[in-house]
Scaffold this active site. Structure first.
Site, PDB file in Angstrom:
ATOM      1  N   HIS A   1       0.596  -3.152   5.842  1.00 41.81           N
ATOM      2  CA  HIS A   1      -0.506  -2.579   5.041  1.00 41.81           C
ATOM      3  C   HIS A   1      -1.585  -3.631   4.802  1.00 41.81           C
ATOM      4  O   HIS A   1      -1.269  -4.741   4.326  1.00 41.81           O
ATOM      5  CB  HIS A   1       0.004  -2.117   3.676  1.00 41.81           C
ATOM      6  CG  HIS A   1       0.997  -0.997   3.738  1.00 41.81           C
ATOM      7  ND1 HIS A   1       0.657   0.315   3.464  1.00 41.81           N
ATOM      8  CD2 HIS A   1       2.312  -0.976   4.043  1.00 41.81           C
ATOM      9  CE1 HIS A   1       1.738   1.083   3.574  1.00 41.81           C
ATOM     10  NE2 HIS A   1       2.757   0.328   3.942  1.00 41.81           N
TER      11      HIS A   1
ATOM     12  N   HIS B   1       6.234   7.355   5.700  1.00 37.84           N
ATOM     13  CA  HIS B   1       7.159   6.566   4.878  1.00 37.84           C
ATOM     14  C   HIS B   1       8.204   7.542   4.341  1.00 37.84           C
ATOM     15  O   HIS B   1       7.866   8.450   3.558  1.00 37.84           O
ATOM     16  CB  HIS B   1       6.445   5.978   3.664  1.00 37.84           C
ATOM     17  CG  HIS B   1       5.658   4.743   3.909  1.00 37.84           C
ATOM     18  ND1 HIS B   1       4.458   4.729   4.561  1.00 37.84           N
ATOM     19  CD2 HIS B   1       5.916   3.442   3.552  1.00 37.84           C
ATOM     20  CE1 HIS B   1       3.997   3.494   4.594  1.00 37.84           C
ATOM     21  NE2 HIS B   1       4.856   2.689   3.999  1.00 37.84           N
TER      22      HIS B   1
ATOM     23  N   ASP C   1       5.755  -4.855   6.333  1.00 33.43           N
ATOM     24  CA  ASP C   1       5.270  -3.965   5.272  1.00 33.43           C
ATOM     25  C   ASP C   1       4.070  -4.582   4.555  1.00 33.43           C
ATOM     26  O   ASP C   1       2.939  -4.145   4.764  1.00 33.43           O
ATOM     27  CB  ASP C   1       6.397  -3.620   4.282  1.00 33.43           C
ATOM     28  CG  ASP C   1       6.211  -2.271   3.601  1.00 33.43           C
ATOM     29  OD1 ASP C   1       5.297  -1.521   4.013  1.00 33.43           O
ATOM     30  OD2 ASP C   1       6.980  -1.960   2.672  1.00 33.43           O
TER      31      ASP C   1
ATOM     32  N   ASP D   1      -3.811  -3.842   2.442  1.00 32.64           N
ATOM     33  CA  ASP D   1      -3.909  -4.290   1.039  1.00 32.64           C
ATOM     34  C   ASP D   1      -2.691  -5.098   0.596  1.00 32.64           C
ATOM     35  O   ASP D   1      -2.742  -5.792  -0.420  1.00 32.64           O
ATOM     36  CB  ASP D   1      -4.180  -3.125   0.071  1.00 32.64           C
ATOM     37  CG  ASP D   1      -3.245  -1.947   0.242  1.00 32.64           C
ATOM     38  OD1 ASP D   1      -2.418  -1.967   1.178  1.00 32.64           O
ATOM     39  OD2 ASP D   1      -3.330  -0.992  -0.549  1.00 32.64           O
TER      40      ASP D   1
ATOM     41  N   HIS E   1       4.298  -2.092  11.123  1.00 28.71           N
ATOM     42  CA  HIS E   1       4.231  -1.535   9.764  1.00 28.71           C
ATOM     43  C   HIS E   1       3.731  -2.622   8.824  1.00 28.71           C
ATOM     44  O   HIS E   1       4.498  -3.443   8.307  1.00 28.71           O
ATOM     45  CB  HIS E   1       5.613  -1.003   9.342  1.00 28.71           C
ATOM     46  CG  HIS E   1       5.585  -0.239   8.052  1.00 28.71           C
ATOM     47  ND1 HIS E   1       6.209   0.973   7.882  1.00 28.71           N
ATOM     48  CD2 HIS E   1       4.983  -0.500   6.862  1.00 28.71           C
ATOM     49  CE1 HIS E   1       6.006   1.419   6.655  1.00 28.71           C
ATOM     50  NE2 HIS E   1       5.272   0.532   6.014  1.00 28.71           N
TER      51      HIS E   1
ATOM     52  N   GLU F   1      13.021   5.750   1.896  1.00 32.68           N
ATOM     53  CA  GLU F   1      12.860   4.427   1.274  1.00 32.68           C
ATOM     54  C   GLU F   1      13.273   4.587  -0.201  1.00 32.68           C
ATOM     55  O   GLU F   1      14.412   4.270  -0.552  1.00 32.68           O
ATOM     56  CB  GLU F   1      11.405   3.950   1.414  1.00 32.68           C
ATOM     57  CG  GLU F   1      11.135   2.578   0.832  1.00 32.68           C
ATOM     58  CD  GLU F   1       9.643   2.232   0.754  1.00 32.68           C
ATOM     59  OE1 GLU F   1       8.784   3.131   0.773  1.00 32.68           O
ATOM     60  OE2 GLU F   1       9.344   1.024   0.609  1.00 32.68           O
TER      61      GLU F   1
ATOM     62  N   GLY G   1       2.897   5.584  -0.466  1.00 32.78           N
ATOM     63  CA  GLY G   1       2.889   5.750  -1.917  1.00 32.78           C
ATOM     64  C   GLY G   1       4.268   6.053  -2.473  1.00 32.78           C
ATOM     65  O   GLY G   1       5.283   5.817  -1.822  1.00 32.78           O
TER      66      GLY G   1
HETATM   67  N1  ADE Z   1       2.388   0.996   0.324  1.00 36.64           N
HETATM   68  C1  ADE Z   1       2.549  -0.304   0.554  1.00 36.64           C
HETATM   69  N2  ADE Z   1       3.851  -0.602   0.722  1.00 36.64           N
HETATM   70  C2  ADE Z   1       4.521   0.564   0.596  1.00 36.64           C
HETATM   71  C3  ADE Z   1       5.870   0.941   0.652  1.00 36.64           C
HETATM   72  N3  ADE Z   1       6.833   0.034   0.891  1.00 36.64           N
HETATM   73  N4  ADE Z   1       6.195   2.231   0.465  1.00 36.64           N
HETATM   74  C4  ADE Z   1       5.243   3.141   0.217  1.00 36.64           C
HETATM   75  N5  ADE Z   1       3.955   2.857   0.152  1.00 36.64           N
HETATM   76  C5  ADE Z   1       3.589   1.578   0.331  1.00 36.64           C
HETATM   77 ZN    ZN Z   2       4.826   0.601   4.008  1.00 42.07          ZN
END
Ligand code: ADE
Ligand code: ZN
Length: 330
Positions: free
Chosen positions: A13, A192, A272, A15, A11, A195, A165
């Site tokens: 990302h 996701h 993450d 970016d 997990h 959270e 998101g």
């Molecule tokens: N995009 C990047 N990190 C995220 C996160 N923790 N939760 C949702 N979207 C994300």
């Molecule tokens: Zn994430």
């Protein structure tokens, strides 16, 4: 922890994983202004310690995303990240990104995907790409296109679909159509969930057919949901530092790692957004070892869980299992 070379991050990302060195190179390549001092650049890239929630956290993505709007930006970002992961001792990663977030200028989603795949391939890191749909208000067409492209590139470097998101603003339940279509096309997906929103979000993701859950920590509030996760063998992609940064937990004492382990839930450890969080996968393991007194056997089990939870092909899974056992036999 001694340096492992058999770590896995499921997990992660793109970016959220642009290092300072990478950001400087990408900015230069694309003629984008960037702060001169490392201090100022670091402030632009990383989350502030007083971040109050996921919504505020997600604002940090504007700058790294501005570096990912051209083919060469994306290709180099993916190459740099994979190269850094190899140096850190990562043997396999699943890198996710939302192609629609790279279409602010001229690129199409397809071009964005092809560019990231090229960067990953050039690095030599065994890696699967997860394509993210985005929780937003007016992007149904963009999300549908992401699902279609995910189907087209599945098995050609792309391994799954995701939904990322602002979970508290755009509930999982509103995105059913996307996952009906993903199922129709045979695309495996993680979502996701649990959270910024509670256990019902995880329930919903499972009802849609998610085969993994991103985070899922709020499932700890619901015993029957935890039973379901264990019974259906649905892995959770845990990202401890991220949960601290988005203020789900004030400190790790409330992080439900042991609770999930005791109930037989397949938990995995991930970063993450390592640059935005200021972490690495080795650091995430170290934090958990320190907080929960994890033994060597438990660390090995977490790594084994990541292999089983991964979307990697069987032959690669077998190689990864062997590497873990060899490193822990030393
Ligand atoms: N995009 C990047 N990190 C995220 C996160 N923790 N939760 C949702 N979207 C994300
Ligand atoms: Zn994430």
């Amino acid at each position: 922890m001694r340096k492992l070379t058999c770590m896995i991050d499921l997990h992660l990302h793109l970016d959220g994983a642009i290092s300072m060195e990478s950001a400087r190179q990408l900015a230069k390549l694309q003629d984008i202004p960037i702060p001169e001092t490392d201090e100022a650049l670091n402030a632009l890239l990383t989350v502030s310690p007083d971040c109050k929630d996921l919504n505020e956290f997600l604002e940090k993505f504007a700058f790294p995303c501005s570096l990912l709007q051209t083919r060469e930006g994306l290709e180099n970002a993916a190459f740099n990240l994979c190269t850094e992961l190899i140096a850190q001792g990562v043997m396999y990663a699943e890198i996710r990104f939302a192609p629609q977030k790279s279409c602010d200028r001229k690129l199409t989603q397809r071009e964005a995907i092809v560019a990231v795949l090229a960067g990953v391939k050039r690095s030599g890191l065994p890696c699967g790409l997860i394509l993210c749909c985005m929780r937003d208000a007016n992007n149904q067409a963009e999300n549908r296109e992401t699902v279609e492209l995910c189907g087209e590139y599945l098995g050609k470097g792309v391994c799954a679909l995701d939904l990322a998101g602002a979970e508290a603003l755009f509930p999982t339940a509103d995105f059913e159509d996307l996952f009906v279509e993903a199922r129709r096309r045979g695309i495996p997906f993680t979502i996701h969930a649990g959270e910024a929103d509670g256990p019902k979000s995880v329930q919903c993701a499972l009802d849609f057919g998610a085969v993994r859950i991103g985070h899922g920590v709020r499932a700890a509030e619901d015993e029957s949901l935890m039973e379901r996760l264990a019974a259906e063998k649905i892995p959770l992609e845990l990202c401890p530092t991220s949960n601290l940064n988005t203020a789900i937990y004030a400190d790790l004492s409330g992080f439900p790692l042991r609770k999930f382990m005791e109930r037989g839930i397949l938990v995995t450890v991930n970063t993450d957004d390592p640059s935005i969080e200021g972490t690495t996968i080795a650091r995430e393991y170290e934090l958990l070892i320190r907080q929960f007194g994890l033994s060597g056997d438990e660390v090995r089990q977490l790594l084994r869980n990541s292999v089983e939870a991964s979307f990697a092909p069987d032959a690669l899974k077998e190689k990864m299992r062997e590497k873990i056992e060899a490193e822990f036999a030393e």
